[in-house]
Design an enzyme around this catalytic site. Sequence first.
Site, PDB file in Angstrom:
ATOM      1  N   ARG A  93       0.847  -1.298   0.155  1.00 33.25           N
ATOM      2  CA  ARG A  93       0.088  -0.071  -0.040  1.00 33.25           C
ATOM      3  C   ARG A  93       0.777   1.443   0.058  1.00 33.25           C
ATOM      4  O   ARG A  93       1.910   1.204   0.744  1.00 33.25           O
ATOM      5  CB  ARG A  93      -0.952   0.112   1.171  1.00 33.25           C
ATOM      6  N   HIS A 118      -0.895  -2.458  -4.658  1.00 33.19           N
ATOM      7  CA  HIS A 118      -0.423  -3.457  -5.584  1.00 33.19           C
ATOM      8  C   HIS A 118      -0.266  -2.758  -6.958  1.00 33.19           C
ATOM      9  O   HIS A 118      -0.476  -3.659  -8.006  1.00 33.19           O
ATOM     10  CB  HIS A 118      -1.016  -4.716  -5.473  1.00 33.19           C
ATOM     11  N   HIS A 190       2.701 -12.401  -5.575  1.00 32.37           N
ATOM     12  CA  HIS A 190       1.733 -12.643  -4.290  1.00 32.37           C
ATOM     13  C   HIS A 190       1.199 -14.314  -4.319  1.00 32.37           C
ATOM     14  O   HIS A 190      -0.207 -14.228  -4.513  1.00 32.37           O
ATOM     15  CB  HIS A 190       0.401 -11.782  -4.577  1.00 32.37           C
ATOM     16  N   ASP A 264      -1.382  -9.677   8.160  1.00 38.07           N
ATOM     17  CA  ASP A 264      -1.013  -8.843   7.110  1.00 38.07           C
ATOM     18  C   ASP A 264      -0.366  -7.873   7.413  1.00 38.07           C
ATOM     19  O   ASP A 264      -0.668  -6.551   7.288  1.00 38.07           O
ATOM     20  CB  ASP A 264      -2.497  -8.153   6.590  1.00 38.07           C
ATOM     21  N   GLU A 329       5.414 -12.590   0.761  1.00 33.09           N
ATOM     22  CA  GLU A 329       5.555 -11.592  -0.165  1.00 33.09           C
ATOM     23  C   GLU A 329       6.818 -10.863   0.066  1.00 33.09           C
ATOM     24  O   GLU A 329       6.894  -9.977   0.962  1.00 33.09           O
ATOM     25  CB  GLU A 329       4.450 -10.780  -0.621  1.00 33.09           C
TER      26      GLU A 329
END
Length: 365
Positions: A93, A118, A190, A264, A329
């Site tokens: 982000r 992304h 991803h 996350d 990631e």
Amino acid sequence: MINTTPTESNLSGLNQKDFQKDINNKKTDLFILKNAQGMEVAVTNYGCAILSIMVPDKNGKYANVVLGHDSIEHVINSPEPFLNTTIGRYGNRIAKGKFTLYGEEHQLAINNGPNSLHGGPTGFHTRVWDAVQPEQSTVIFNYTSADGEEGFPGNLEVEMTYRLEDETNALVIEYRATTDKATIVNLTNHGFFNLAGIANPSPTVLNNIVTINADFYVPINEVSIPTGEILKVEGTPMDFRTPHTLGERIDEKHTQIVNGAGYDHCYVLNKTESGELSLAATCMEPNSGRTMEVYTTENGVQLYTGNWLGGFEGAHGATFPARSAVCFEAQCFPDTPNKPHFPSAVLLPGDEYQQVTIYKFGVQE
């Protein structure tokens, strides 16, 4: 797990004709990679999406360990548009989709609450890449991202290689990029992994035992933007320095777990020196015995536990409910362009962006 029906050419049961389509005068296709160990990876040049990774369990039985699709139409129209795709120009982000580079402000598309995520809605994951397969174990993708595409400055030339090692069941992803104008670059893949093998429904990954080689992590606010702090994992549910199952602390009322609706978060990897290829994380699924080790040259790795997966259908009737995948990631830290104290994501003309990330599969008896 889903019992795929092998075709004459691959273990995953995918058909080449289902991935052939003309999009803006460019052709999509299916590419099958194989190594000497029997590992197989299927990919398409639409977003460089990985469609399947076929590896054995402790009994030698092969299954697809990524959440994939079985046709190009399903890839294009996936409810999860980033499913196993290449992400760019900027993974993760950017706050309010804005950043300033050498005095010039740039506005990106807003596609995740108030933020850009992304690379935007038409980022690298939606592009048809040029592709060549020089040998059975390797495919090379190329894409030119035009100056101003999705708001990013500079013409960016990107080359990416997917390669299977023959000595081990390892998928190596190598990235290279150059620009003709100062820009920001943060590329990643991803991959949504389920080491048990996809099924209907695919099991959750909450029993997966994970370690992450990181003493610190990047905390986020309620819209998943870094606060700017770098905090110790010690004494928090973020601590994976020793093995823990993903489900052990994923529903705790810790502020960071609440803000991420689970995991996350970007972890600050322990490095002897910046840019070294080193172990970032390990993951083990106890029922199948499958293991995965993640190595990367990047400073960070984003741990994501598929919190927003909604149960949609993927390859061969498999379904993907919430928390049925784990993502590692490899990347720069989120919102780096707006956090001057984070390691820079700026790429200048004459310099080359480079990254190597490896996903190595095995079994634990």
